[in-house]
Design a protein around this motif. Structure first.
Motif, short mmCIF file in Angstrom:
data_model
loop_
_atom_site.label_atom_id
_atom_site.label_comp_id
_atom_site.label_asym_id
_atom_site.label_seq_id
_atom_site.Cartn_x
_atom_site.Cartn_y
_atom_site.Cartn_z
N SER A 1 0.80 -1.22 0.00
CA SER A 1 0.00 0.00 0.00
C SER A 1 0.84 1.28 0.00
O SER A 1 0.31 2.36 -0.25
CB SER A 1 -0.92 0.00 1.23
OG SER A 1 -0.14 0.00 2.40
N TYR A 2 2.14 1.19 0.28
CA TYR A 2 2.99 2.38 0.28
C TYR A 2 3.41 2.67 -1.16
O TYR A 2 4.27 2.01 -1.74
CB TYR A 2 4.20 2.17 1.18
CG TYR A 2 5.03 3.40 1.39
CD1 TYR A 2 4.50 4.52 2.00
CD2 TYR A 2 6.35 3.44 0.98
CE1 TYR A 2 5.26 5.65 2.18
CE2 TYR A 2 7.12 4.56 1.17
CZ TYR A 2 6.57 5.66 1.77
OH TYR A 2 7.34 6.79 1.96
N VAL A 3 2.79 3.67 -1.75
CA VAL A 3 2.90 3.93 -3.19
C VAL A 3 4.33 4.25 -3.66
O VAL A 3 4.74 3.76 -4.71
CB VAL A 3 1.91 5.06 -3.60
CG1 VAL A 3 2.03 5.39 -5.07
CG2 VAL A 3 0.50 4.65 -3.25
N ARG B 1 6.23 1.00 -4.63
CA ARG B 1 5.65 -0.02 -5.52
C ARG B 1 6.57 -0.27 -6.70
O ARG B 1 7.05 0.65 -7.34
CB ARG B 1 4.29 0.42 -6.01
CG ARG B 1 3.22 0.17 -5.02
CD ARG B 1 1.85 0.20 -5.61
NE ARG B 1 0.86 0.19 -4.53
CZ ARG B 1 -0.33 0.70 -4.63
NH1 ARG B 1 -0.72 1.25 -5.76
NH2 ARG B 1 -1.15 0.65 -3.62
N GLY B 2 6.78 -1.55 -6.98
CA GLY B 2 7.63 -1.94 -8.10
C GLY B 2 9.10 -2.06 -7.75
O GLY B 2 9.90 -2.46 -8.59
N VAL B 3 9.49 -1.74 -6.54
CA VAL B 3 10.89 -1.83 -6.13
C VAL B 3 11.19 -3.24 -5.64
O VAL B 3 10.39 -3.85 -4.94
CB VAL B 3 11.17 -0.81 -4.98
CG1 VAL B 3 12.59 -0.96 -4.45
CG2 VAL B 3 10.94 0.61 -5.48
N GLN B 4 12.36 -3.78 -6.05
CA GLN B 4 12.75 -5.10 -5.59
C GLN B 4 13.33 -5.00 -4.19
O GLN B 4 14.12 -4.11 -3.89
CB GLN B 4 13.79 -5.72 -6.51
CG GLN B 4 13.22 -6.15 -7.84
CD GLN B 4 14.24 -6.93 -8.64
OE1 GLN B 4 15.41 -7.02 -8.29
NE2 GLN B 4 13.78 -7.52 -9.73
N MET B 5 12.92 -5.93 -3.32
CA MET B 5 13.40 -5.92 -1.94
C MET B 5 13.30 -7.33 -1.37
O MET B 5 12.69 -8.20 -1.97
CB MET B 5 12.59 -4.95 -1.09
CG MET B 5 11.10 -5.24 -1.02
SD MET B 5 10.17 -4.05 -0.07
CE MET B 5 10.46 -2.55 -0.94
N ALA C 1 3.87 -2.14 8.91
CA ALA C 1 3.93 -0.73 9.26
C ALA C 1 2.87 0.10 8.56
O ALA C 1 2.32 1.04 9.15
CB ALA C 1 5.32 -0.18 8.94
N PHE C 2 2.56 -0.20 7.30
CA PHE C 2 1.69 0.68 6.53
C PHE C 2 0.28 0.15 6.30
O PHE C 2 -0.60 0.89 5.91
CB PHE C 2 2.32 0.98 5.16
CG PHE C 2 3.57 1.80 5.27
CD1 PHE C 2 3.52 3.10 5.74
CD2 PHE C 2 4.79 1.26 4.93
CE1 PHE C 2 4.66 3.86 5.84
CE2 PHE C 2 5.95 2.02 5.04
CZ PHE C 2 5.87 3.31 5.50
N ASP C 3 0.05 -1.12 6.51
CA ASP C 3 -1.28 -1.68 6.30
C ASP C 3 -2.00 -1.80 7.64
O ASP C 3 -1.45 -2.33 8.59
CB ASP C 3 -1.22 -3.06 5.66
CG ASP C 3 -0.74 -3.00 4.22
OD1 ASP C 3 -0.73 -1.90 3.66
OD2 ASP C 3 -0.38 -4.06 3.68
N ALA C 4 -3.20 -1.32 7.70
CA ALA C 4 -4.01 -1.44 8.92
C ALA C 4 -4.82 -2.71 8.81
O ALA C 4 -5.99 -2.70 8.47
CB ALA C 4 -4.91 -0.23 9.07
#
Length: 101
Positions: free
Chosen positions: A40-42, A45-49, A60-63
């Protein structure tokens, strides 16, 4: 009866700790996989990790309602100890006794 309660409470604590130890072993031995973030952290998005970092970002970011999963897992040994003590109290009332041979 007190000895029976202590023994079954300790046994329940140990048995209740098995899921906690199993999940810790799973976390420590999971392979480091590279994935693409779709959370959900825009800006990310699309970053490899790594999968571990992605899961921490989701926490941390999803409720979500399953965030306190670790708290329930950490309570299993206490629940096991309480059930063991309760079982020992019931068995003691019925007449079970621990004796030395």
């Amino acid at each position: 009866m007190r000895t029976l309660i202590v023994i079954l409470a300790v046994l329940g604590f140990v048995v209740g700790g098995i899921p906690l130890v199993g999940s810790l072993i799973d976390v420590m031995t999971s392979p480091d996989e590279t994935i693409v973030y779709q959370g959900s952290y825009v800006p990310l998005r699309g970053v490899q990790m790594a999968r571990d970092y992605e899961s921490s970002l989701n926490i941390a970011f999803d409720a979500r309602s399953d965030n306190p999963r670790w708290l329930v897992l950490a309570c299993y040994p206490l629940i096991g100890a309480a059930l063991g003590a309760l079982t020992a109290a019931v068995l003691g009332r019925i007449g079970w006794r621990l004796t030395r041979a």
